[in-house]
Write an enzyme that holds these catalytic residues in place. Structure first.
Site, PDB file in Angstrom:
ATOM      1  CG  HIS A 120     -25.435   3.182   5.160  1.00 42.94           C
ATOM      2  ND1 HIS A 120     -25.818   4.484   4.880  1.00 42.94           N
ATOM      3  CD2 HIS A 120     -24.177   3.063   4.695  1.00 42.94           C
ATOM      4  CE1 HIS A 120     -24.812   5.107   4.274  1.00 42.94           C
ATOM      5  NE2 HIS A 120     -23.812   4.266   4.147  1.00 42.94           N
ATOM      6  NE  ARG A 158      -2.285  -1.311   3.560  1.00 40.32           N
ATOM      7  CZ  ARG A 158      -2.725  -1.034   4.769  1.00 40.32           C
ATOM      8  NH1 ARG A 158      -3.864  -0.374   4.916  1.00 40.32           N
ATOM      9  NH2 ARG A 158      -2.053  -1.395   5.844  1.00 40.32           N
ATOM     10  CG  HIS A 167     -16.399   8.999   0.730  1.00 37.62           C
ATOM     11  ND1 HIS A 167     -17.735   8.898   1.043  1.00 37.62           N
ATOM     12  CD2 HIS A 167     -15.896   7.744   0.831  1.00 37.62           C
ATOM     13  CE1 HIS A 167     -18.020   7.629   1.297  1.00 37.62           C
ATOM     14  NE2 HIS A 167     -16.929   6.917   1.186  1.00 37.62           N
ATOM     15  CB  ILE A 225     -23.329   5.857   8.697  1.00 37.26           C
ATOM     16  CG1 ILE A 225     -24.102   6.973   7.990  1.00 37.26           C
ATOM     17  CG2 ILE A 225     -23.484   4.568   7.919  1.00 37.26           C
ATOM     18  CD1 ILE A 225     -25.602   6.798   8.025  1.00 37.26           C
ATOM     19  N   GLY A 226     -22.265   4.919  11.854  1.00 38.02           N
ATOM     20  CA  GLY A 226     -21.712   3.839  12.674  1.00 38.02           C
ATOM     21  C   GLY A 226     -20.302   4.047  13.168  1.00 38.02           C
ATOM     22  CD  GLU A 286     -18.829   0.444  12.834  1.00 44.27           C
ATOM     23  OE1 GLU A 286     -17.983   0.190  11.971  1.00 44.27           O
ATOM     24  OE2 GLU A 286     -20.020   0.696  12.574  1.00 44.27           O
ATOM     25  CE  LYS A 301      -4.313   3.368   4.084  1.00 45.18           C
ATOM     26  NZ  LYS A 301      -5.573   4.130   3.978  1.00 45.18           N
TER      27      LYS A 301
END
Length: 761
Positions: free
Chosen positions: A646, A16, A699, A436-437, A489, A19
């Protein structure tokens, strides 16, 4: 002699590297020159990885997205970025994510380009934007630079571009302009590009037109004829590539186009090989995708050779072999996997191994099977071991699937009855707010997880650290004034991998990363056998979070269709069967959460639409089993328990009836980048349940102002009754920073309060 080539290669790097370089640049911690140098190093390495091929793809490497690259090549930039200062790379990132590195010193960015899924994959592309005034001006710098690098390194380079008809089809004209009316303006830019590549020394250009595997009306079919008649200049040879499906009625169209070569996905369209060979002119190159570019299972080489040898005998030098599609969709190299399950690892092939398979097939065709006898024997042994493994099949799971009845997929009461009971139980305000979580996965969280895996941190210390992070997320949400909380989470590495790690029938890689969009990478778990849930998966963490607050706590689960579509899925049984097995496992988790007193449970089905077949004629069959699996998962609870789902970055307007058929009490969706365009369907379709249109684009690093959120919600309220609207971001917040999340959510809460005040007047 059959030749070998590739349609594309993973660009993120085996570890990666891309990234991390991108994220350092965006933060201002690295220079533009360092990023560009890293890109050049990766390209050189990837060309070396493909050095055994006769032709190597060039130009498919991207710093964010290949469709955005094509927009830049064609000079099709949104008006909002045309006047910005800085160089081309910074403007490129403004389109991709709303900000460049330079913008971090400024007050704000711009609206990022809309994202949606690349055909039926989990890759997201930046949607091209068109209007009546769109013009195209060639900018071939990026492609020529990469082609020049490849030539200097002795690479047998084949430039890769997206074809003009697919490019138009992928875009949106928000002013209602007929996209096909732009084709006459677009084709001169393509013709100029091909001439430039020919002058630079390119013999072949791969021009990707995956649109040909979809259903096309007469106008789009005519567009292909018009486009390729205009591009038939003789300056360079064109290999027109299709992939992801069968051509069906478009096969004669492809065969008749004036191109020098065509590529067929022979994994998905094996039954069309003979027809395509027969329909094409006798001098045309036929490229066959004989190795699966979308999945990670070893190719059964003996089985492929059995049907391929007669084709090779007929075509001779006109036969090219390739993966079915770009290898963008698989990890880089299995050699980096040192801890992967020892029984399962020999069953797998990543990008490097897929190219090795390709070379074995070519050598067998060109020199006879005896020349690769050892490789064929080893491959046959691995295929046989997988088929006979006792770990693949579980009779108890098969019996549970066979025992499913329609009653398992039905709620006790209709939505109107459930909604009244839930309102009395939850006592939420108008325009309730939630997320959303997930909350930010900080450096500290990632380091703690890594320490646990490395064995330098024990389980007790890990749990203490995660509880601390959960408590922080709960306190932050209470401080913000959100109405329905989540646990954040912190303990989850990925919304699919986390669940796969706790289900029997899954295996896991260390470095099996694939690109989802930009710098976002995912590591799909490997679904190799029948699925079962040995024990509860989320109860401990969510129960702890619920104990910290008097507000409603929403449990977060990933739904069976999304777990399926975001896994590398076994190919020895129908996907519908694997999905139903997953549904039973997640259903047991839902019921355990309800027993523990959790009354709001979100079952994410972010990938429901991406599994939709590319042809409408096949949609209903998929939707029947996909929606059925969700209903099995969600419907074993009391009326008072509120089920959320979702979906993100999915053009779902054309399947709205199926989504309504899921019968979730609340659905949250992405609408921020599309400016509520996705809600247009609600003007004609009376969606029966509650809906939360995402009003915060997570995003992008931009922080939405209250007025911006308010404007979006008012657009939603014009289509959906206020009493059925929720206010929320468009996706989870794990990729964002707390410094962005807190002010953005504060603005979201402020906008909701304004809406309530206005509604009370």
């Amino acid at each position: 002699m059959a030749l070998t080539h590739s349609l594309g290669y993973p660009r993120i790097g085996a570890k990666r590297e891309l990234k991390f370089a991108l994220e350092a640049y965006w933060k201002g911690a690295s220079s533009r020159e360092a990023l560009q140098e890293l890109g050049a190093q990766l390209r050189a390495r990837h060309w070396r990885d493909q050095s055994g091929l006769d032709l190597v793809p060039v130009g498919e490497f991207s710093f964010y997205d290949q469709v955005l690259d094509m927009s830049v090549t064609l000079g099709n930039l949104p008006a909002r970025v045309r006047g910005f200062h800085g160089d081309a790379l910074d403007n490129y990132f403004r389109i991709a994510r709303g900000r460049s590195a330079e913008d971090h010193a400024a007050c704000c960015g711009v609206a990022a380009g809309e994202m949606t899924k690349w055909f039926d994959t989990n890759y997201h592309y930046i949607v091209p934007e068109f209007d009546a005034g769109t013009s195209f001006t060639l900018n071939a710098t990026r492609l020529l630079t990469q082609f020049g690098e490849a030539k200097a390194q002795g690479v047998a380079a084949k430039p890769v571009i997206i074809g003009p008809v697919t490019y138009l089809a992928l875009g949106k004209a928000k002013d209602g302009t007929d996209k096909l009316a732009l084709l006459p303006r677009l084709l001169p830019a393509y013709a100029e590009l091909l001439a430039v590549l020919a002058n630079a020394g390119a013999e072949w250009v791969q021009i990707d037109e995956p649109l040909l595997v979809t259903e096309l009306d007469a106008a789009w079919r005519d567009a292909f004829k018009t486009a390729y008649a205009a591009l038939d200049t003789g300056g360079v040879k064109l290999l027109l590539a299709t992939y992801f499906g069968r051509l069906l009625e478009n096969l004669p169209l492809l065969a008749a186009l004036p191109v020098q070569g065509v590529h067929l996905d022979a994994v998905n369209a094996r039954d069309e090989v003979e027809a395509l060979v027969a329909a094409c002119p006798p001098e045309r190159v036929i490229s066959l995708g004989v190795v699966n570019g979308r999945n990670i299972w070893k190719t059964d080489l003996e089985a492929v050779l059995a049907w391929l040898e007669p084709v090779a005998e007929r075509l001779g030098d006109r036969l090219w072999l390739a993966p079915s599609c770009s290898l963008l969709h698989v990890p880089v190299d299995l050699a980096f996997e040192q801890k992967l399950d020892g029984e399962i690892k020999p069953w797998l092939a990543f990008a490097v191994q897929k190219l090795e398979e390709l070379l074995v097939l070519a050598k067998a065709l060109n020199q006879g099977r005896g020349a690769v006898a050892a490789q064929l024997s080893a491959n046959a042994a691995a295929i046989a071991a997988r088929r006979s493994s006792k770990r693949v099949h579980n009779p108890a799971v098969k019996a549970a699937v066979a025992a499913i009845t329609p009653a398992l997929g039905r709620r006790q009461s209709p939505f109107a009855v459930r909604a009244a009971k839930q309102a009395a139980w939850l006592n939420l305000p108008l325009f309730p707010t939630t997320t959303i979580g997930s909350f930010p996965q900080t450096k500290e969280i990632r380091q703690t997880r890594s320490a646990l895996k490395a064995g330098t941190l024990d389980e007790a210390a890990y749990k203490t650290a995660m509880r601390r992070e959960i408590a922080h997320a709960v306190r932050a949400q209470e401080e913000l004034g959100l109405d329905v909380l989540v646990h954040g989470e912190a303990e989850r590495n990925d919304m699919v991998e986390y669940f796969g790690e706790q289900l029997d029938g899954y295996a896991f890689s260390q470095n099996g990363w694939v690109q989802s969009y930009g710098s976002r990478c995912v590591k799909p778990p490997i679904l190799f056998g029948d699925i079962s849930r040995p024990r509860p998966m989320t109860l401990e963490w969510i129960g702890y979070a619920a104990s910290l607050t008097a507000k409603p706590m929403k449990a977060m689960l990933t739904g069976p269709v999304t777990i399926l579509n975001w896994s590398f899925v076994r190919d020895d049984q129908p996907r519908s069967v694997s999905c139903t097995q997953l549904a039973l496992a997640i259903r047991a988790e839902v019921q355990d959460l309800e027993k523990a007193g959790i009354r709001i449970i979100q079952i994410d089905e972010a990938a429901l639409r991406e599994g939709l077949p590319l042809r409408r004629a096949e949609w209903q069959g998929y939707l029947d089993w996909a929606v059925g699996a969700f209903r099995v998962t969600a419907n074993g609870v009391a009326d008072e328990t509120q089920i959320h789902t979702h979906m993100c970055y999915s053009e779902f307007n054309d399947i709205i009836q199926a989504i309504a058929g899921m019968d979730a009490d609340v659905i949250t969706i992405e609408t921020s980048r599309s400016d509520m365009e996705l809600l247009d369907v609600f003007e004609s379709f009376k969606y029966p349940n509650d809906i939360g249109p995402g009003v915060y684009d997570i995003h992008a690093p931009n922080i939405p102002a209250p007025a911006q959120i308010l404007a979006l919600m008012k657009k939603a309220a014009a289509r959906i009754p206020a009493e059925r609207l929720w206010v929320n971001p468009d996706c989870g917040l794990k990729t964002r920073q707390w410094s962005e999340v807190m002010p953005a959510l504060a603005n979201l809460v402020a906008a909701a309060r304004t809406l309530r005040a206005e509604a009370a007047q």
